[in-house]
Design a protein around this motif. Structure first.
Motif, mmCIF file in Angstrom:
data_model
loop_
_atom_site.group_PDB
_atom_site.id
_atom_site.type_symbol
_atom_site.label_atom_id
_atom_site.label_comp_id
_atom_site.label_asym_id
_atom_site.label_seq_id
_atom_site.Cartn_x
_atom_site.Cartn_y
_atom_site.Cartn_z
ATOM 1 N N GLU A 1 -25.825 -1.076 46.964
ATOM 2 C CA GLU A 1 -25.003 0.020 46.446
ATOM 3 C C GLU A 1 -24.380 0.820 47.594
ATOM 4 O O GLU A 1 -23.179 1.100 47.598
ATOM 5 N N PHE A 2 -25.203 1.198 48.579
ATOM 6 C CA PHE A 2 -24.675 1.962 49.709
ATOM 7 C C PHE A 2 -23.688 1.125 50.519
ATOM 8 O O PHE A 2 -22.628 1.615 50.906
ATOM 9 N N LEU A 3 -24.027 -0.116 50.791
ATOM 10 C CA LEU A 3 -23.132 -0.986 51.567
ATOM 11 C C LEU A 3 -21.790 -1.161 50.874
ATOM 12 O O LEU A 3 -20.739 -1.164 51.526
ATOM 13 N N ASN A 4 -21.806 -1.276 49.547
ATOM 14 C CA ASN A 4 -20.551 -1.390 48.802
ATOM 15 C C ASN A 4 -19.751 -0.098 48.866
ATOM 16 O O ASN A 4 -18.529 -0.125 49.006
ATOM 17 N N LYS A 5 -20.425 1.040 48.767
ATOM 18 C CA LYS A 5 -19.730 2.328 48.883
ATOM 19 C C LYS A 5 -19.079 2.449 50.259
ATOM 20 O O LYS A 5 -17.930 2.876 50.377
ATOM 21 N N GLU A 6 -19.822 2.089 51.272
ATOM 22 C CA GLU A 6 -19.315 2.177 52.635
ATOM 23 C C GLU A 6 -18.103 1.263 52.824
ATOM 24 O O GLU A 6 -17.080 1.676 53.380
ATOM 25 N N ARG A 7 -18.216 0.061 52.355
ATOM 26 C CA ARG A 7 -17.124 -0.910 52.470
ATOM 27 C C ARG A 7 -15.889 -0.430 51.713
ATOM 28 O O ARG A 7 -14.778 -0.422 52.258
ATOM 29 N N ARG A 8 -16.084 0.009 50.454
ATOM 30 C CA ARG A 8 -14.948 0.493 49.656
ATOM 31 C C ARG A 8 -14.281 1.702 50.308
ATOM 32 O O ARG A 8 -13.063 1.779 50.396
ATOM 33 N N ALA A 9 -15.096 2.662 50.731
ATOM 34 C CA ALA A 9 -14.541 3.878 51.333
ATOM 35 C C ALA A 9 -13.712 3.541 52.563
ATOM 36 O O ALA A 9 -12.595 4.045 52.723
ATOM 37 N N CYS A 10 -14.227 2.681 53.409
ATOM 38 C CA CYS A 10 -13.516 2.341 54.649
ATOM 39 C C CYS A 10 -12.264 1.514 54.379
ATOM 40 O O CYS A 10 -11.201 1.770 54.946
ATOM 41 N N MET A 11 -12.372 0.538 53.508
ATOM 42 C CA MET A 11 -11.237 -0.345 53.249
ATOM 43 C C MET A 11 -10.147 0.347 52.449
ATOM 44 O O MET A 11 -8.972 0.258 52.776
ATOM 45 N N GLU A 12 -10.536 1.026 51.396
ATOM 46 C CA GLU A 12 -9.553 1.630 50.499
ATOM 47 C C GLU A 12 -8.882 2.849 51.112
ATOM 48 O O GLU A 12 -7.731 3.149 50.815
ATOM 49 N N PRO B 1 -8.178 8.763 45.926
ATOM 50 C CA PRO B 1 -8.438 8.490 44.510
ATOM 51 C C PRO B 1 -9.928 8.704 44.216
ATOM 52 O O PRO B 1 -10.778 8.502 45.089
ATOM 53 N N GLU B 2 -10.240 9.110 43.011
ATOM 54 C CA GLU B 2 -11.608 9.524 42.674
ATOM 55 C C GLU B 2 -12.653 8.469 43.026
ATOM 56 O O GLU B 2 -13.701 8.794 43.585
ATOM 57 N N PHE B 3 -12.379 7.204 42.744
ATOM 58 C CA PHE B 3 -13.395 6.175 43.020
ATOM 59 C C PHE B 3 -13.654 6.017 44.510
ATOM 60 O O PHE B 3 -14.743 5.652 44.917
ATOM 61 N N ILE B 4 -12.661 6.311 45.341
ATOM 62 C CA ILE B 4 -12.861 6.262 46.789
ATOM 63 C C ILE B 4 -13.512 7.559 47.267
ATOM 64 O O ILE B 4 -14.391 7.551 48.115
ATOM 65 N N ARG B 5 -13.049 8.677 46.708
ATOM 66 C CA ARG B 5 -13.547 9.986 47.129
ATOM 67 C C ARG B 5 -15.052 10.089 46.956
ATOM 68 O O ARG B 5 -15.760 10.537 47.863
ATOM 69 N N ALA C 1 -16.652 7.987 49.576
ATOM 70 C CA ALA C 1 -16.452 8.582 50.898
ATOM 71 C C ALA C 1 -17.388 9.767 51.100
ATOM 72 O O ALA C 1 -17.995 9.905 52.171
ATOM 73 N N TYR C 2 -17.507 10.638 50.096
ATOM 74 C CA TYR C 2 -18.428 11.765 50.206
ATOM 75 C C TYR C 2 -19.862 11.279 50.415
ATOM 76 O O TYR C 2 -20.562 11.767 51.297
ATOM 77 N N ASP C 3 -20.287 10.329 49.585
ATOM 78 C CA ASP C 3 -21.669 9.840 49.694
ATOM 79 C C ASP C 3 -21.952 9.263 51.080
ATOM 80 O O ASP C 3 -22.974 9.577 51.699
#
Length: 171
Positions: A49-60, A75-79, A82-84
């Motif tokens: 879960e964390f690795l996916n958040k990190e990947r999405r935040a950085c890529m998106e 966008p909310e799903f990135i925000r 990114a915050y987390d």
């Protein structure tokens, strides 16, 4: 007289040995205090879960061109991701600054990932600070931690860790 000199030498040697053991014990206790906190960070940052958040935040984040609103521009799903992720690394940075986690260990643990995350988020962080009206209002400890991490060569830190491991095995 000779007896007094022998007693003085023996007492001095006993004091030196006791002091050395006390310093080693204090160091081991201090290092032992780092472990539970760092293990919790390892656990959290290693989840899919964390690795996916990190990947999405950085890529998106790289696809977003408007940064004027700071993190609100994302966008909310990135925000949320990114915050987390940024707050996770901000907590790590605070723990290093407060001496609750060993600096070298934290750098080895996070070097690539924290710098990658910071560079992906930096323009949003700077815009968020402008939006808030102060350059010291958002993720400042994270920025300082990244500067410290980037000032270190990973090979130097790994060498220091190897030396530390050798010393620990001698105890």
């Amino acid at each position: 007289m000779l007896f007094n000199i022998v007693n003085l030498v023996m007492s001095s040697m006993a004091l030196a040995a006791t002091s050395l053991l006390a310093f080693r014990q204090a160091r081991l206790m201090r290092q032992g205090n780092h472990m539970p906190v760092l293990l919790e960070f390892f656990k959290e940052s290693g989840t899919s879960e964390f690795l996916n958040k990190e990947r999405r935040a950085c890529m998106e984040a790289s696809t977003v061109s408007d940064t004027q609103g700071g993190f609100a521009s994302l966008p909310e799903f990135i925000r949320d991701d990114a915050y987390d992720v940024c707050m996770f690394y901000q907590r790590l940075a605070y723990l290093v600054a407060w001496g609750m986690i060993d600096r070298e260990l934290a750098i080895v643990f996070s070097h690539y990932r924290v710098t990658t995350t910071w560079h992906a988020m930096k323009r949003f962080v700077e815009a968020e600070r402008r939006r808030r009206g102060s350059e010291y209002s958002f993720l400042n400890q994270l920025e300082e931690f990244v500067e410290m991490v980037e000032a270190q060569q990973p090979s130097d830190i790994h060498s220091a860790m190897r030396r530390r491991n050798r010393r620990m095995h001698r105890l």
